[in-house]
Design an enzyme around this catalytic site. Sequence first.
Site, PDB file in Angstrom:
ATOM      1  N   GLU A 131       0.795  -1.229   0.000  1.00 29.68           N
ATOM      2  CA  GLU A 131       0.000   0.000   0.000  1.00 29.68           C
ATOM      3  C   GLU A 131       0.827   1.278   0.000  1.00 29.68           C
ATOM      4  OE1 GLU A 131      -3.973  -1.499   2.343  1.00 29.68           O
ATOM      5  OE2 GLU A 131      -2.283  -0.893   3.567  1.00 29.68           O
TER       6      GLU A 131
HETATM    7  C1  TNX Z   1      -4.925  -3.886   5.181  1.00 35.06           C
HETATM    8  S1  TNX Z   1      -2.926  -6.178   4.925  1.00 35.06           S
HETATM    9  C2  TNX Z   1      -3.655  -3.468   5.487  1.00 35.06           C
HETATM   10  C3  TNX Z   1      -3.385  -2.818   6.783  1.00 35.06           C
HETATM   11  C4  TNX Z   1      -4.655  -2.564   7.541  1.00 35.06           C
HETATM   12  C5  TNX Z   1      -5.553  -3.769   7.441  1.00 35.06           C
HETATM   13  C6  TNX Z   1      -6.797  -3.684   8.229  1.00 35.06           C
HETATM   14  C7  TNX Z   1      -2.200  -4.981   4.374  1.00 35.06           C
HETATM   15  C8  TNX Z   1      -1.112  -5.303   3.520  1.00 35.06           C
HETATM   16  N1  TNX Z   1      -2.581  -3.743   4.698  1.00 35.06           N
HETATM   17  O1  TNX Z   1      -2.656  -1.640   6.610  1.00 35.06           O
HETATM   18  O2  TNX Z   1      -4.322  -2.326   8.856  1.00 35.06           O
HETATM   19  O3  TNX Z   1      -5.901  -3.976   6.096  1.00 35.06           O
HETATM   20  O4  TNX Z   1      -7.534  -4.875   8.155  1.00 35.06           O
END
Ligand code: TNX
Length: 444
Positions: A248
């Site tokens: 992300e």
């Molecule tokens: C996704 S899993 C994210 C996290 C968040 C989470 C909440 C991932 C690679 N990134 O930054 O905390 O969802 O469920």
Amino acid sequence: MHDDVPLVPAPRHLVRTIGRAASGQVRLERDPGLPAEGFEIDTRGAQPVIRYADAAGATYGRDALRHLEDAGIAGGILLHDSPRFPHRGLMIDLARHMVEVPTLREVIDAMVGLRLNHLHLHLTDDQGWRLEIRSWPRLTTVGAAGGVGGTGGGFLTQRDYRDLQAYAAARHITLVPEIDLPGHTHAALVAYPELAPAGVATQPYEGMEVGFSQLDVHAERTYAFVADVLHELADLTEGPYLHIGGDECLAMSQEDYLLFARRVLGLVTATGKRVMAWHELGRSSDLPPGSVGQYWDLTTPRQDGIGHAERARSFLAQGGRLVLSPGDVAYLDHKYDADTDLGLTWSGGPTSLTQAATWEPTALIPGVGEEAILGVEATCFTETITTREDLLRMLLPRLAATAEVAWSTPAARERAGDLAPRLVGLRADWEAAGLGYERVPELG
Ligand code: TNX
């Protein structure tokens, strides 16, 4: 006679005989011919026998025999068991809200009862930096102050980390530390503004959005910083993997992301450790062989421009394997149902115990079969979780479901049927240990 026994995870092979079950003192025999972490239980003779492959197998065999005895199973049993996948994990997010050491120990206690063998600690994110790094002290003197909503500050000292690692190792559990790079780094940038592209000081972040922060990938000091952090982390870490995040990083160009990936992958290799990362790092074609991608998209990969399935397969093409954490069934930070008073739902809705228990790892990503899968990992992000009690009730009983998907073969799960009625022994253990769990409807 129904052929099964109330065990979670469901055992691989089971034979039941008529006649009296063995009782009394257990005979323990090491059998190096058994698969790693495997065991056999034989209660057909005069005395119960446990044969075990290694220390983990001995622990798991003893727990299983105790659950069989407590359930009052009539007749003799011959049971062979060993794990389907070598990596069976749980990720806990210490960054959104700190999770203190005594609670982490209780989580480890619950994990060993479920035969989980990797505890992945998400140690850094936009809201907080939770591991002491001696060469960059402001990461914790400044970057650990708060969390989501301004609460949940704190951090692990290196001494805490080593003690926790020893506690886990005594229970056959390897720690996997994660420093999330190059996004999810706002807390580090608050501590050291010179690492940010704009180079200016900012306020701590207390919200729940993702994807906005990034290190300055064009500044040499960024790589000096990452090298120092990875060096201290590798020095602390007994296990083979350093998890470097990679997810992300939405505000960064592809070119900059790939540049950063190439440099940082080299830095991990220089520590002698292997790379673990979220599947987006599959964008890079510089993954060292043996790297592990952690897949977090859904059981049916979304077509949203990120190319989740393709990124995951990139790890395989470069000689790596995958750990599966599908967001709609293995994210234990999700609500159980629409009425749960905490938890997220971003994967498309809540995640019930039954949903967590009834997915098949080889059916997710086209082209990713049994051999490509190193294992399965539950995650628990803590945006909405602030207390020990809330953490435990989000994990339990669903963590038993993830553990069964990771340990048991499809045939064993099929034979054993619904998970919930087989949780009797584990529920008694959780109650005896004071580990509160959610009374989900499936438990009756
Ligand atoms: C996704 S899993 C994210 C996290 C968040 C989470 C909440 C991932 C690679 N990134 O930054 O905390 O969802 O469920």
